[in-house]
Design an enzyme around this catalytic site. Structure first.
Site, short mmCIF file in Angstrom:
data_model
loop_
_atom_site.label_atom_id
_atom_site.label_comp_id
_atom_site.label_asym_id
_atom_site.label_seq_id
_atom_site.Cartn_x
_atom_site.Cartn_y
_atom_site.Cartn_z
N ASP A 143 -19.25 28.68 30.41
CA ASP A 143 -19.79 28.20 29.14
C ASP A 143 -19.62 29.31 28.10
O ASP A 143 -20.29 30.34 28.18
CB ASP A 143 -21.26 27.83 29.28
CG ASP A 143 -21.80 27.05 28.09
OD1 ASP A 143 -21.21 27.16 26.99
OD2 ASP A 143 -22.80 26.32 28.25
N ARG A 145 -19.96 28.90 24.76
CA ARG A 145 -20.53 28.52 23.47
C ARG A 145 -21.54 29.54 22.96
O ARG A 145 -22.21 30.21 23.73
CB ARG A 145 -21.23 27.15 23.60
CG ARG A 145 -20.28 26.01 23.84
CD ARG A 145 -21.00 24.71 24.11
NE ARG A 145 -21.70 24.74 25.40
CZ ARG A 145 -22.36 23.70 25.90
NH1 ARG A 145 -22.40 22.56 25.23
NH2 ARG A 145 -22.96 23.80 27.08
#
Length: 234
Positions: A143, A145
């Site tokens: 991930d 983000r």
């Protein structure tokens, strides 16, 4: 909510992330009437969109907020490989009814790895890897983000306490670090499908998403497949 740019703050806390807001406009949609405001992350150049109910939250409660990562395949083409498009529709319906804001976060395709890499990860998933393993095989983060801009946009909009529409506790932790208080996590689980059940199970088991997955997946020959926007929470 007014268009604004990042301001210096006198109180202690996380350093402001530079963002710039544009004008607020009317946005009539299939889910109801909203107002919209584009925001630019001045560090990355990514352009995000705040889509807000024009009505205040009901009962004096904190506003609902959804941080929705861009997903071209799910949001635009209605892909059944994920639940993104159905979560987007569910969140817009609920925000319109109860008051709040959806932040559509661009530059976060495939949990931040980009569209081309997401399709490469899909190829690896078709070879037997799960969604976490596929990213790892590509040498990419599970991930990637960042929610720094999202936290600052919410602060600029005056949304300092929110009810977060998410199954992902990591978003709550990230917003807390950005100075936005999450007073409640509101689940956005939509019925699973045969095509995305393994993907969702991986998110539950390996990424700590708060999913039950205790319903018969739709589209498996036993339950009629729902229209992508027929996504009332089970």
């Amino acid at each position: 909510m007014t268009a604004s740019t990042t301001r210096n703050s006198d109180h202690t806390g996380p350093a402001p992330h530079p963002v710039t807001g544009g004008p607020i406009v009317q946005l009539p949609t299939a889910f109801g009437a909203f107002v919209a405001q584009a925001w630019t992350d001045n560090e990355t150049g990514h352009e995000h969109l705040a889509v807000s109910s024009p009505n205040p939250p009901k009962g004096g409660r904190a506003p609902l907020v959804r941080l929705h990562s861009e997903c071209l395949t799910g949001d635009v083409f209605g892909s059944y490989r994920c639940d993104c498009g159905e979560q987007l529709a569910f969140a817009l319906e609920l925000i319109h009814a109860e008051g709040g804001t959806l932040l559509y976060l661009r530059g976060q395709e495939g949990r931040g790895i980009g569209l081309a890499n997401k399709i490469k990860a899909y190829a690896l998933q078709e070879a037997g890897f799960d969604t976490v393993e596929a990213n790892e095989q590509l040498g990419l983060p599970v991930d990637a983000r960042s929610y720094a801009a999202a936290g600052q946009i919410l602060a600029e909009m005056g949304l300092h306490e929110v009810r977060l529409l998410s199954n992902n506790p990591d978003k709550q932790h990230r917003l807390d670090k950005a100075g936005v208080t999450v007073v409640e996590m509101v689940p956005t689980e939509v019925p699973s499908r045969e095509q995305n059940l393994r993907y969702l199970q991986t998110k539950k088991d390996r990424m700590d998403h708060r999913l039950t997955l205790d319903v018969e997946p739709v589209g498996n020959g036993k339950t009629p497949a729902a229209h992508p926007f027929d996504n009332k929470q089970d």
